[in-house]
Design a protein around this motif. Structure first.
Motif, short mmCIF file in Angstrom:
data_model
loop_
_atom_site.label_atom_id
_atom_site.label_comp_id
_atom_site.label_asym_id
_atom_site.label_seq_id
_atom_site.Cartn_x
_atom_site.Cartn_y
_atom_site.Cartn_z
N ASN A 179 16.84 32.95 31.53
CA ASN A 179 16.18 34.12 31.87
C ASN A 179 17.16 35.18 32.47
O ASN A 179 18.37 34.79 32.49
N VAL A 180 16.96 36.54 32.61
CA VAL A 180 17.74 37.60 33.34
C VAL A 180 16.94 38.06 34.65
O VAL A 180 15.56 37.82 34.64
N ILE A 181 17.66 38.52 35.31
CA ILE A 181 17.20 39.23 36.59
C ILE A 181 17.01 40.97 36.57
O ILE A 181 17.96 41.40 36.03
N GLN A 182 15.73 41.38 36.48
CA GLN A 182 15.45 42.71 36.63
C GLN A 182 15.89 43.39 37.77
O GLN A 182 15.89 42.98 39.05
N VAL A 183 16.70 44.56 37.38
CA VAL A 183 17.47 45.13 38.74
C VAL A 183 16.49 45.61 39.59
O VAL A 183 17.02 45.39 40.70
N TYR A 184 15.39 46.43 39.58
CA TYR A 184 14.67 46.87 40.67
C TYR A 184 13.65 46.03 41.33
O TYR A 184 13.50 45.83 42.47
N ASP A 237 23.69 39.31 33.27
CA ASP A 237 22.62 39.26 34.55
C ASP A 237 21.55 38.04 34.35
O ASP A 237 20.53 38.21 34.75
N ARG A 238 22.31 37.10 33.93
CA ARG A 238 21.45 35.63 33.76
C ARG A 238 21.19 35.20 35.19
O ARG A 238 21.84 35.30 36.11
N ASP A 239 19.78 34.73 35.02
CA ASP A 239 19.53 34.26 36.62
C ASP A 239 20.24 32.82 36.71
O ASP A 239 20.15 31.89 35.79
N PRO A 240 20.93 32.76 37.83
CA PRO A 240 21.72 31.48 37.80
C PRO A 240 20.82 30.26 38.13
O PRO A 240 21.44 29.16 37.98
N LEU A 241 19.60 30.49 38.35
CA LEU A 241 18.84 29.32 38.59
C LEU A 241 18.01 29.03 37.38
O LEU A 241 17.28 27.96 37.23
N ASN A 242 17.81 29.91 36.32
CA ASN A 242 17.41 29.54 35.12
C ASN A 242 18.16 30.32 34.06
O ASN A 242 18.15 31.52 33.65
#
Length: 641
Positions: free
Chosen positions: A498-503, A490-495
């Motif tokens: 970081n990861v992207i939180q689901v909600y 779930d890694r942030d493709p722009l950073n």
């Protein structure tokens, strides 16, 4: 049945003490000796029971040897029995030890029948006298230094003849299952559910299904049913007919194990080198060679031994293991020993760099973004070049590729990338990786065969086949593994940090550091049935702690009333495809606990599959070895529901 040569010796000892330089000397004589020779010991053996436990040593805490397979419990001061080759009276062995109050011991001495020997016995009150005569434990206890009228019984059994009355273990391995047989051998390896014995021809596992009640070094006669477990012969439902202590070296010679090359023999020991990892719902210990699993540590090994292996998690070790049987994925080895028998393998930077270089693939097919991450042994990866044929579709930063797929009309795009691998002061290495970016509307050739058996199916038939497909080869990870898997999936493709939180869809620090994010069960944990379901990576997402608490275990729905939780439109399809995956893989789950089929079909259509989901699916497949079919083939939803 031919029985072994047995001598029952009745020795009446008269001991006289003589003071000499603050030490007392005991004179042990063999007067009044009665010698009985018989081929049937049942008619002449003494009624006194010979102890069936391991022989005491001069140190009450027995240490296993530092090399080979440990021989815990085996005598440490007894010599190897010498088999007589003449008709003369055989040599017997007699040794004594004194325990309590820091007592001492004496080396074994050879004794001929009728011979007189001198033993230095401390004349001190409170000592225990313990004697062993020719490997049969013979004990006499006294609280005074005056010892007299000691009755000792001994049985002398030539090793060369002992096994003549029993089936050779080598012959047993060729027999048909279901037969009740009687065998004999020396115990040389213990597990929590049985033990291995050996005679002078082969070895055999005795399956007890519980902690065995035999000692290492004991010679046993076993009766039971011959069965096969994973192609390996064993005796099931054993009963012990006879137990004798015997002076025999039970250390096994270890061969170096080379994965996929060495021909393994059950019951034999091998020197195995690999990195310790703990995986699956049973927290099983495995050994890895780079990214390749090479050995499973049998969970029914001695519990303390399993704990010793697990204490080295993350380390590369060399250890002697016994090959037990083929496991579900790799050979299954049993361990008998402690941490002192495990050697940590020091890997220098040059070797670590080489292993991290080799862990990168030579070819890669992409349907979404790809992060190379970092090397297992600490190397950093940096993409330094993308060929012209791919440059239109790939941008890169550090170890991360951002991918835009070609249109269906343009077709797949192929080329190569260059990756520089660096570690400390070592000269960086550059590796070329051939890359194909799959066009929109297609999937990778790695995925297509995965669903080949589902082609042409629909409805319940398709659902059942997808259940079989995603369970086949599935590798159960642990809930704890989600801390690092989600950081990648779930890694942030722009950073990439970081990861992207689901909600909330917020980008937060990726490395696990609660409460920055927690592991959300999209299908609530309280409605799952076992630990395997609770640790399925497809169902786990990084989530904001407070938002996760607000969702709780509420079913999904539209916020037209109370008692439901509605995620943002951007993730409704992600949620729907996770729920449909769980319903497919675990048919016993109740959809009413999380919403309705119609709702999730609607959300699936409202929010189509995107590259973030595709990349997540690829990462989970890499570690868990199964895929979400509704991400790879969105049309399956309509074909089933």
């Amino acid at each position: 049945m031919k029985k072994l040569l047995t001598l029952a010796l009745l020795l009446m000892f008269t001991i006289t003490f003589v003071a000499c330089d603050n030490k007392t000397t005991a004179l042990l004589t063999t007067g009044n000796t009665t010698v009985v020779t018989t081929n049937n010991p049942t008619t002449s053996s003494p009624t006194t029971k010979v102890p069936t436990t391991g022989m005491p040593t001069t140190n009450s805490t027995t240490e296993a040897p530092t090399t080979g397979i440990p021989t815990t419990g085996a005598p440490t001061t007894q010599p190897t029995t010498v088999v007589p080759t003449t008709t003369e009276e055989p040599l017997l062995y007699f040794s004594v030890a004194f325990e309590t109050d820091g007592g001492g011991s004496f080396e074994p001495v050879e004794v001929l029948l009728g011979e007189t020997i001198n033993l230095p016995i401390p004349a001190k009150e409170g000592y225990e006298f313990k004697g062993w005569f020719n490997s049969e434990a013979l004990e006499y206890f006294s609280t005074t230094p005056i010892i007299s009228d000691v009755v000792l019984y001994a049985i002398w059994e030539p090793e060369a003849n002992y096994y003549d009355d029993y089936l050779d273990l080598s012959y047993v391995h060729g027999m048909t299952d279901g037969q009740d047989i009687t065998v004999s051998g020396v115990v040389y390896f213990l597990t929590e559910n049985g033990y291995y014995i050996q005679d002078n021809t082969a070895n055999l596992f005795i399956y007890t299904d519980s902690t065995p009640n035999v000692e290492l070094g004991s010679r046993v006669v076993i009766s039971g049913e011959l069965t096969t477990y994973r192609t390996v012969k064993q005796i099931k439902n054993p009963s012990i007919v006879e137990v004798n202590l015997y002076e025999q070296d039970i250390t096994q010679e270890s061969s170096v194990y080379i994965s996929e090359t060495t021909t393994l023999q059950p019951g034999s020991t091998y020197q195995v080198t690999g990195e310790v990892r703990i995986e699956g719902s049973y927290s099983t210990a495995y050994l890895y060679e780079g990214t390749k699993m090479i050995a499973e540590i049998y969970y029914e090994s001695l519990s303390a031994s399993v704990s010793a292996i697990k204490s080295f998690v993350g380390e590369t070790i060399t250890v002697d293991l016994l090959y037990y049987a083929m496991g579900d994925q790799v050979p299954r080895f049993a361990y008998q020993g402690n941490s002192t028998h495990i050697e940590i393998v020091a890997i220098d930077d040059a070797e670590a760099l080489s292993m991290d270089v080799n862990s990168l693939p030579d070819t890669k097919q992409l349907t979404g973004n790809w992060s190379l991450g970092t090397g297992k042994y600490g190397s950093t990866y940096e993409v330094t070049y993308v060929s012209n044929t791919l440059s239109e579709y790939i941008s890169y930063l550090g170890a991360n590729l951002t991918v835009e797929r070609p249109s269906e009309e343009m077709g797949d795009a192929s080329g190569y990338i260059l990756v520089q691998i660096s570690l400390n002061d070592e000269v960086p290495v550059t590796k070329s990786i051939n890359v194909t970016i799959k066009a929109m509307g297609s999937t990778s050739s790695e995925v297509l065969p995965y669903y080949s058996s589902a082609v042409g199916l629909s409805g319940t038939q398709l659902l059942n086949e997808l259940n079989r497909i995603i369970n086949n080869g599935f590798k159960q990870l642990s809930y704890d593994d989600a801390k690092w898997v989600l950081e990648i999936s779930d890694r942030d493709p722009l950073n990439p940090n970081n990861v992207i939180q689901v909600y909330t869809r917020l980008s937060v620090k990726g490395a696990w550091d609660y409460p920055i994010w927690n592991r959300e069960h999209v299908w609530p944990q309280s409605y799952l049935q076992n630990s395997g379901q609770k640790s399925d990576m497809q169902n786990l997402k990084p989530a904001d702690v407070d938002e996760n608490s607000r969702r709780g275990n509420l079913p999904f729905g539209y916020m037209s009333g109370s008692g439901v939780y509605e995620p943002h439109d951007d993730v409704k399809g992600d949620i729907a495809r996770i729920i449909l995956y769980m319903l497919t893989k675990y048919p016993g789950l109740n959809i009413d606990n999380v919403g309705s089929i119609n709702l999730f079909v609607e959300w699936h259509q409202l929010d189509p599959v995107d590259d973030f989901e595709r990349n997540r699916n690829e990462v989970i497949y890499l570690y868990q070895k199964n895929r979400n079919p509704y991400i790879d083939n969105p049309e399956f939803v309509d074909l089933i529901w």
